[in-house]
Motif scaffolding. Sequence first.
Motif, mmCIF file in Angstrom:
data_model
loop_
_atom_site.group_PDB
_atom_site.id
_atom_site.type_symbol
_atom_site.label_atom_id
_atom_site.label_comp_id
_atom_site.label_asym_id
_atom_site.label_seq_id
_atom_site.Cartn_x
_atom_site.Cartn_y
_atom_site.Cartn_z
ATOM 1 N N VAL A 1 -7.728 10.015 2.941
ATOM 2 C CA VAL A 1 -7.663 8.421 4.271
ATOM 3 C C VAL A 1 -6.786 9.543 5.093
ATOM 4 O O VAL A 1 -6.354 8.945 6.437
ATOM 5 C CB VAL A 1 -6.604 7.035 3.664
ATOM 6 C CG1 VAL A 1 -7.287 5.944 2.846
ATOM 7 C CG2 VAL A 1 -5.793 7.771 3.481
ATOM 8 N N VAL B 1 0.362 5.642 0.383
ATOM 9 C CA VAL B 1 -0.694 7.022 0.687
ATOM 10 C C VAL B 1 0.352 8.150 -0.277
ATOM 11 O O VAL B 1 1.532 8.689 0.288
ATOM 12 C CB VAL B 1 -1.302 7.387 1.711
ATOM 13 C CG1 VAL B 1 -1.548 8.417 2.171
ATOM 14 C CG2 VAL B 1 -1.608 5.601 2.929
ATOM 15 N N VAL C 1 -7.894 2.855 5.791
ATOM 16 C CA VAL C 1 -7.609 1.778 4.782
ATOM 17 C C VAL C 1 -8.025 0.996 4.943
ATOM 18 O O VAL C 1 -8.365 0.297 4.267
ATOM 19 C CB VAL C 1 -6.395 2.100 4.602
ATOM 20 C CG1 VAL C 1 -4.900 0.875 4.165
ATOM 21 C CG2 VAL C 1 -5.592 3.430 3.921
ATOM 22 N N PHE D 1 -3.491 4.791 -1.420
ATOM 23 C CA PHE D 1 -4.549 5.741 -1.293
ATOM 24 C C PHE D 1 -4.412 6.789 -1.578
ATOM 25 O O PHE D 1 -3.107 7.432 -1.194
ATOM 26 C CB PHE D 1 -4.627 5.298 0.725
ATOM 27 C CG PHE D 1 -5.284 3.982 0.035
ATOM 28 C CD1 PHE D 1 -6.978 3.482 -0.087
ATOM 29 C CD2 PHE D 1 -4.654 2.889 0.376
ATOM 30 C CE1 PHE D 1 -7.697 2.760 0.280
ATOM 31 C CE2 PHE D 1 -5.057 1.236 0.284
ATOM 32 C CZ PHE D 1 -6.292 1.633 0.807
ATOM 33 N N ALA E 1 -5.179 7.287 -7.001
ATOM 34 C CA ALA E 1 -6.031 6.538 -6.470
ATOM 35 C C ALA E 1 -6.908 5.800 -6.713
ATOM 36 O O ALA E 1 -7.172 4.400 -6.717
ATOM 37 C CB ALA E 1 -6.649 7.584 -5.149
ATOM 38 N N LYS F 1 -11.007 6.612 -0.304
ATOM 39 C CA LYS F 1 -9.860 6.256 -0.545
ATOM 40 C C LYS F 1 -9.320 7.610 -0.059
ATOM 41 O O LYS F 1 -7.520 7.499 -0.250
ATOM 42 C CB LYS F 1 -9.518 5.453 -1.865
ATOM 43 C CG LYS F 1 -10.021 5.052 -2.280
ATOM 44 C CD LYS F 1 -8.690 4.076 -3.810
ATOM 45 C CE LYS F 1 -7.962 3.509 -3.220
ATOM 46 N NZ LYS F 1 -6.593 2.619 -4.554
ATOM 47 N N ARG G 1 0.709 -1.154 -0.029
ATOM 48 C CA ARG G 1 -0.051 -0.312 -0.264
ATOM 49 C C ARG G 1 0.897 1.199 0.423
ATOM 50 O O ARG G 1 2.139 1.061 0.244
ATOM 51 C CB ARG G 1 -0.622 -0.180 1.576
ATOM 52 C CG ARG G 1 -1.381 -1.580 1.455
ATOM 53 C CD ARG G 1 -2.379 -0.759 2.706
ATOM 54 N NE ARG G 1 -1.388 -0.915 3.749
ATOM 55 C CZ ARG G 1 -2.071 -1.313 5.015
ATOM 56 N NH1 ARG G 1 -3.488 -1.917 5.700
ATOM 57 N NH2 ARG G 1 -0.771 -2.396 5.487
#
Length: 274
Positions: A99, A45, A267, A68, A61, A97, A43
């Motif tokens: 976050v 961000v 998430v 995210f 995203a 998404k 993952r």
Amino acid sequence: MTDSSQTTPMPHITDSHCHLDFPDFEDQLPEAIARAAAAGVTRMVTICTKLRQVDTVRAIAEAHAPVFFAAGTHPMSVAAEPMVSVDELIALTAHPKMVGIGETGLDYHYTAESMEVQQTSLRIHIDAARQTGLPLIIHARDADADMARILTEEYRNGEYRCVMHCFSSSPELARAALDLGFYLSMSGITAFPKSSDLRDIFAAAPIDRILVETDAPYLAPPPHRGKRNEPAFVAHTAQRAAETFGMPYPDFAAQTQLNFDRLFSKVTAFEAAH
């Protein structure tokens, strides 16, 4: 006799802060995300630093399952950008998404002349984080006293959650953040040979309050120092960080995954629903 056909699963890791909308990744995102997956990065961000660019960040995203996003106005851009409102930030969080709130914060190293407007923007972002329950993402540079004061004052006005992104400030600011229950994020700086003082700050922190990040395209860790950083390289930072905490890398990676899940709970909720 061991079965050589059995291999140890690659530890999973999360890049909690990168900038995939920057020109450095233009036309190269699918390849960069594939390299991240190959390194165990499940993952990432990506952070919007100017709200006029949020459509681009959100689209990244939406197009890539592991990605995210968070959004805010970077302190170095506050003076040149329209002042964001709490309502604007809250409205963005309707996206499944989106976050985190930020990055926001204080930077007196390059932009001390805008310190007052930076502080106003920071408090707006804190209010949005407080109202939404999403984590605040803080950038702090050469502003430790004001940062500790504002974070503490605002926490007294109402609790909120927070990560000190790319933490490279003083032990005093680290302690102030940790005392509020906040998290510290380790970037490639912590893997630089001359960063022993910074590693000592992290080593004194609770292991359940640690995240890792790239801040890509900046601050690539060894052995890629001086090159463009990318999410795959967070594994190098995490491997060096495991040494700082005296832990096997798989154990450290698993702990930071738990930490990320706890702080960025939206998430995990999204992943559970999909």
